[in-house]
Design a protein around this motif. Structure first.
Motif, PDB file in Angstrom:
ATOM      1  N   TYR A 199       3.992  -0.437  -6.667  1.00  0.00           N
ATOM      2  CA  TYR A 199       3.966   0.562  -7.775  1.00  0.00           C
ATOM      3  C   TYR A 199       2.641   0.880  -8.258  1.00  0.00           C
ATOM      4  O   TYR A 199       2.309   2.272  -8.277  1.00  0.00           O
ATOM      5  N   GLU A 200       1.717   0.086  -8.228  1.00  0.00           N
ATOM      6  CA  GLU A 200       0.115   0.149  -8.630  1.00  0.00           C
ATOM      7  C   GLU A 200      -0.580   1.194  -7.565  1.00  0.00           C
ATOM      8  O   GLU A 200      -1.180   2.012  -7.708  1.00  0.00           O
ATOM      9  N   SER A 201      -0.262   1.075  -6.361  1.00  0.00           N
ATOM     10  CA  SER A 201      -0.631   2.003  -5.157  1.00  0.00           C
ATOM     11  C   SER A 201      -0.174   3.352  -5.322  1.00  0.00           C
ATOM     12  O   SER A 201      -0.869   4.289  -5.008  1.00  0.00           O
ATOM     13  N   VAL A 202       1.086   3.409  -5.544  1.00  0.00           N
ATOM     14  CA  VAL A 202       1.617   4.648  -5.723  1.00  0.00           C
ATOM     15  C   VAL A 202       1.277   5.433  -7.084  1.00  0.00           C
ATOM     16  O   VAL A 202       0.912   6.599  -6.815  1.00  0.00           O
ATOM     17  N   LEU A 203       1.017   4.756  -7.953  1.00  0.00           N
ATOM     18  CA  LEU A 203       0.414   5.526  -9.312  1.00  0.00           C
ATOM     19  C   LEU A 203      -1.029   5.914  -8.607  1.00  0.00           C
ATOM     20  O   LEU A 203      -1.387   6.864  -9.466  1.00  0.00           O
ATOM     21  N   GLY A 204      -1.786   4.869  -8.079  1.00  0.00           N
ATOM     22  CA  GLY A 204      -3.129   5.209  -7.973  1.00  0.00           C
ATOM     23  C   GLY A 204      -3.164   6.607  -7.058  1.00  0.00           C
ATOM     24  O   GLY A 204      -4.242   7.590  -7.241  1.00  0.00           O
ATOM     25  N   GLU A 222       0.766  -1.200  -0.094  1.00  0.00           N
ATOM     26  CA  GLU A 222      -0.120  -0.005  -0.205  1.00  0.00           C
ATOM     27  C   GLU A 222       0.969   1.269  -0.072  1.00  0.00           C
ATOM     28  O   GLU A 222       2.123   1.193   0.090  1.00  0.00           O
ATOM     29  N   ALA A 223       0.048   2.317  -0.019  1.00  0.00           N
ATOM     30  CA  ALA A 223       1.088   3.445  -0.201  1.00  0.00           C
ATOM     31  C   ALA A 223       0.343   5.023   0.457  1.00  0.00           C
ATOM     32  O   ALA A 223      -1.096   4.660   0.809  1.00  0.00           O
ATOM     33  N   ARG A 224       1.135   5.766   1.238  1.00  0.00           N
ATOM     34  CA  ARG A 224       0.666   6.707   1.744  1.00  0.00           C
ATOM     35  C   ARG A 224       1.268   8.178   1.339  1.00  0.00           C
ATOM     36  O   ARG A 224       2.372   7.975   0.869  1.00  0.00           O
ATOM     37  N   ILE A 225       0.469   9.394   1.208  1.00  0.00           N
ATOM     38  CA  ILE A 225       1.219  10.553   0.707  1.00  0.00           C
ATOM     39  C   ILE A 225       1.385  11.542   1.740  1.00  0.00           C
ATOM     40  O   ILE A 225       0.563  11.741   2.879  1.00  0.00           O
ATOM     41  N   THR A 226       2.494  12.226   1.754  1.00  0.00           N
ATOM     42  CA  THR A 226       2.774  13.292   2.558  1.00  0.00           C
ATOM     43  C   THR A 226       3.309  14.499   1.782  1.00  0.00           C
ATOM     44  O   THR A 226       3.638  14.420   0.665  1.00  0.00           O
ATOM     45  N   ALA A 227       3.333  15.676   2.558  1.00  0.00           N
ATOM     46  CA  ALA A 227       4.258  16.886   2.087  1.00  0.00           C
ATOM     47  C   ALA A 227       5.662  16.383   2.141  1.00  0.00           C
ATOM     48  O   ALA A 227       6.127  15.138   2.604  1.00  0.00           O
ATOM     49  N   ALA A 228       6.383  17.127   1.454  1.00  0.00           N
ATOM     50  CA  ALA A 228       8.088  16.796   1.499  1.00  0.00           C
ATOM     51  C   ALA A 228       8.775  17.913   1.660  1.00  0.00           C
ATOM     52  O   ALA A 228       9.389  18.557   0.978  1.00  0.00           O
ATOM     53  N   ILE A 259       5.448   9.931  -1.731  1.00  0.00           N
ATOM     54  CA  ILE A 259       4.612   8.952  -1.588  1.00  0.00           C
ATOM     55  C   ILE A 259       5.217   7.673  -1.112  1.00  0.00           C
ATOM     56  O   ILE A 259       6.420   7.135  -1.608  1.00  0.00           O
ATOM     57  N   HIS A 260       4.821   7.370   0.202  1.00  0.00           N
ATOM     58  CA  HIS A 260       5.521   6.075   1.038  1.00  0.00           C
ATOM     59  C   HIS A 260       4.840   4.737   0.798  1.00  0.00           C
ATOM     60  O   HIS A 260       3.619   4.550   0.681  1.00  0.00           O
ATOM     61  N   THR A 261       5.812   3.912   0.277  1.00  0.00           N
ATOM     62  CA  THR A 261       5.137   2.649   0.138  1.00  0.00           C
ATOM     63  C   THR A 261       6.102   1.257   0.753  1.00  0.00           C
ATOM     64  O   THR A 261       7.391   1.700   0.603  1.00  0.00           O
TER      65      THR A 261
END
Length: 170
Positions: A99-104, A59-65, A74-76
């Motif tokens: 990869y799919e989670s990041v792209l999503g 899975e993946a999560r997104i944050t600021a950088a 995008i953390h996976t």
């Protein structure tokens, strides 16, 4: 059609909409590239990650950088390579899912320029040939949805391997 490029550079010095960060399931400082990212981004990243739910493998999560040349991380969580034993097939599926989670997530947030390290090929020990085949297959199929997808390798040797896999299978 979007561009899929392979380069050898310091991924932390490049500009993009998002950088993919190999992550620990608790979104804490890991090893390798994760450690470098957390070192540069500092306490702001630690604080934001502590507010997010656990991130299972694939899975993946997104944050600021904060303090990086990208707008988002995008953390996976990548799987551990188990030397092709009975769990090897599951690890391949999980790596593709990263990869799919990041792209999503990137699609959901309207991100067009993504930087990827060689997911799984660092501290999780996937051979570059296997990591490249899985990653490039997913990225090549999705590239039409993005302006540019860049896989940034840490050595000329790794770059050569990824280029060979690309030429052979794509």
């Amino acid at each position: 059609m979007g561009k899929l490029q392979l380069i050898c550079d310091d991924v932390l010095t490049l500009e993009a909409d998002a950088l993919v960060c190999p992550a620990h399931k608790h979104l804490i400082r890991g090893r390798g590239l994760s450690e470098q990212i957390f070192e540069r981004a500092g306490e702001a990243l630690v604080s934001e990650c502590s507010q997010l739910p656990e991130c299972p493998v694939g899975e993946a999560r997104i944050t600021a950088a904060p303090d990086l040349f990208v707008n988002h991380l995008i953390h996976t969580v990548t799987p551990q390579w188990s030397s092709g034993d009975q769990w090897g097939a599951e690890a391949l599926v999980q790596l593709r899912r990263c990869y799919e989670s990041v792209l999503g997530l990137a699609r959901e947030h309207g991100l067009q320029r993504l930087l990827f390290p060689a997911l799984g090929a660092g501290t999780n020990r996937f051979p570059h040939e296997i990591a490249a085949h899985q990653g490039l297959d997913v990225l090549n199929k999705a590239r039409g949805d993005f302006e540019v997808l860049t896989v940034c390798l840490h050595s000329q040797s790794a770059l050569g391997t990824w280029q060979q896999v690309r030429e052979r299978f794509l």
